[in-house]
Design a protein around this motif. Structure first.
Motif, mmCIF file in Angstrom:
data_model
loop_
_atom_site.group_PDB
_atom_site.id
_atom_site.type_symbol
_atom_site.label_atom_id
_atom_site.label_comp_id
_atom_site.label_asym_id
_atom_site.label_seq_id
_atom_site.Cartn_x
_atom_site.Cartn_y
_atom_site.Cartn_z
ATOM 1 N N UNK A 1 -1.149 -10.206 13.477
ATOM 2 C CA UNK A 1 -0.095 -11.086 12.947
ATOM 3 C C UNK A 1 1.117 -10.239 12.553
ATOM 4 N N UNK A 2 2.276 -10.875 12.556
ATOM 5 C CA UNK A 2 3.491 -10.225 12.024
ATOM 6 C C UNK A 2 3.504 -10.501 10.528
ATOM 7 N N UNK A 3 3.732 -9.485 9.710
ATOM 8 C CA UNK A 3 3.780 -9.672 8.253
ATOM 9 C C UNK A 3 5.009 -8.954 7.714
ATOM 10 N N UNK A 4 5.838 -9.676 6.976
ATOM 11 C CA UNK A 4 7.026 -9.084 6.348
ATOM 12 C C UNK A 4 7.004 -9.419 4.866
ATOM 13 N N UNK A 5 7.213 -8.400 4.018
ATOM 14 C CA UNK A 5 7.356 -8.659 2.577
ATOM 15 C C UNK A 5 8.843 -8.551 2.265
ATOM 16 N N UNK B 1 0.281 -2.136 7.129
ATOM 17 C CA UNK B 1 0.145 -1.696 8.525
ATOM 18 C C UNK B 1 -1.280 -1.995 9.014
ATOM 19 N N UNK B 2 -2.249 -1.729 8.148
ATOM 20 C CA UNK B 2 -3.656 -1.999 8.486
ATOM 21 C C UNK B 2 -3.877 -3.503 8.729
ATOM 22 N N UNK B 3 -3.270 -4.343 7.880
ATOM 23 C CA UNK B 3 -3.390 -5.804 8.039
ATOM 24 C C UNK B 3 -2.760 -6.237 9.361
ATOM 25 N N UNK B 4 -1.562 -5.705 9.653
ATOM 26 C CA UNK B 4 -0.878 -6.050 10.915
ATOM 27 C C UNK B 4 -1.734 -5.671 12.120
ATOM 28 N N UNK B 5 -2.266 -4.443 12.082
ATOM 29 C CA UNK B 5 -3.026 -3.944 13.233
ATOM 30 C C UNK B 5 -4.349 -4.670 13.415
ATOM 31 N N UNK C 1 -5.078 -13.002 8.684
ATOM 32 C CA UNK C 1 -4.089 -12.280 7.894
ATOM 33 C C UNK C 1 -4.063 -12.782 6.449
ATOM 34 N N UNK C 2 -4.038 -14.111 6.277
ATOM 35 C CA UNK C 2 -4.019 -14.697 4.932
ATOM 36 C C UNK C 2 -5.296 -14.303 4.187
ATOM 37 N N UNK C 3 -6.418 -14.271 4.905
ATOM 38 C CA UNK C 3 -7.702 -13.867 4.314
ATOM 39 C C UNK C 3 -7.592 -12.452 3.721
ATOM 40 N N UNK C 4 -7.001 -11.547 4.495
ATOM 41 C CA UNK C 4 -6.863 -10.163 4.024
ATOM 42 C C UNK C 4 -5.870 -10.051 2.868
ATOM 43 N N UNK C 5 -4.780 -10.816 2.950
ATOM 44 C CA UNK C 5 -3.791 -10.801 1.866
ATOM 45 C C UNK C 5 -4.451 -11.295 0.574
ATOM 46 N N UNK D 1 0.823 -1.215 0.000
ATOM 47 C CA UNK D 1 0.000 0.000 0.000
ATOM 48 C C UNK D 1 0.849 1.253 0.000
ATOM 49 N N UNK D 2 0.172 2.377 -0.196
ATOM 50 C CA UNK D 2 0.856 3.668 -0.255
ATOM 51 C C UNK D 2 1.543 3.933 1.081
ATOM 52 N N UNK D 3 2.844 4.145 1.037
ATOM 53 C CA UNK D 3 3.662 4.400 2.242
ATOM 54 C C UNK D 3 3.448 3.340 3.329
ATOM 55 N N UNK D 4 3.168 2.101 2.869
ATOM 56 C CA UNK D 4 3.032 0.985 3.821
ATOM 57 C C UNK D 4 1.704 0.949 4.564
ATOM 58 N N UNK D 5 0.722 1.729 4.085
ATOM 59 C CA UNK D 5 -0.555 1.834 4.810
ATOM 60 C C UNK D 5 -1.325 0.519 4.848
#
Length: 165
Positions: A98-102, A90-94, A127-131, A83-87
């Motif tokens: 879950x911890x998410x790293x690309x 960050x929303x998925x993490x919050x 998290x996987x659902x949102x991804x 997302x734009x500037x990691x938005x």
């Protein structure tokens, strides 16, 4: 019994599940089917991994060990995921906890990147659902060269030569 777990997950989730061949440390599990079938399979896999992690310790005392899944995603879709500037990430993490790293780099000899997700099974599944939702909205651009674990370019060229020979 070898293969029993995968067989059971296939039957109960009605997803198609294939596991890459090879003796390298990494193997890729590909899950295909309706969104629901895929989530059923992913959740069963996440709980199975948690169970295996807990097997070495006396369950209750150890607390729940985090489970880590590595997803392999075409690099052209990673921008939407971040997302734009990691938005977005960050929303998925919050929202999932879950911890998410690309990964910054492409996986060897491919156009795909690794996305590492860790947490307890429930958070991983959310998290996987949102991804998946993000990926469904933004199809990959251009050709995708899939990642094959443990294959060096030499191996690929060698096997290509043998096929022709």
């Amino acid at each position: 019994q070898k293969g029993e777990t995968v067989k059971r997950i296939r039957e109960q989730s009605s997803a198609r599940i294939t596991i890459s061949e090879g003796s390298c440390p990494e193997r890729i599990t590909t899950i295909t089917g309706s969104t629901d079938a895929v989530f059923r399979a992913v959740s069963m896999i996440a709980f199975k991994l948690e169970e295996d992690l807990g097997a070495g310790s006396d369950g209750a005392a150890a607390g729940r060990a985090p489970v880590t899944l590595r997803l392999v995603i075409p690099a052209s879709q990673c921008g939407s995921l971040i997302g734009k500037a990691g938005a977005k990430i960050r929303e998925i993490r919050e929202s999932t906890g879950a911890q998410v790293q690309v990964a910054g780099d492409l996986l060897p000899n491919s156009t795909e990147r690794a996305v590492t997700v860790s947490g307890v099974p429930d958070t991983i599944i959310q998290c996987v659902r949102q991804i998946c939702a993000v990926i469904l909205e933004s199809p990959p651009k251009g050709a995708t060269i899939p990642y094959h674990p443990g294959l060096s370019l030499g191996t690929i060229l060698l096997s290509a030569n043998q096929v022709r020979g």
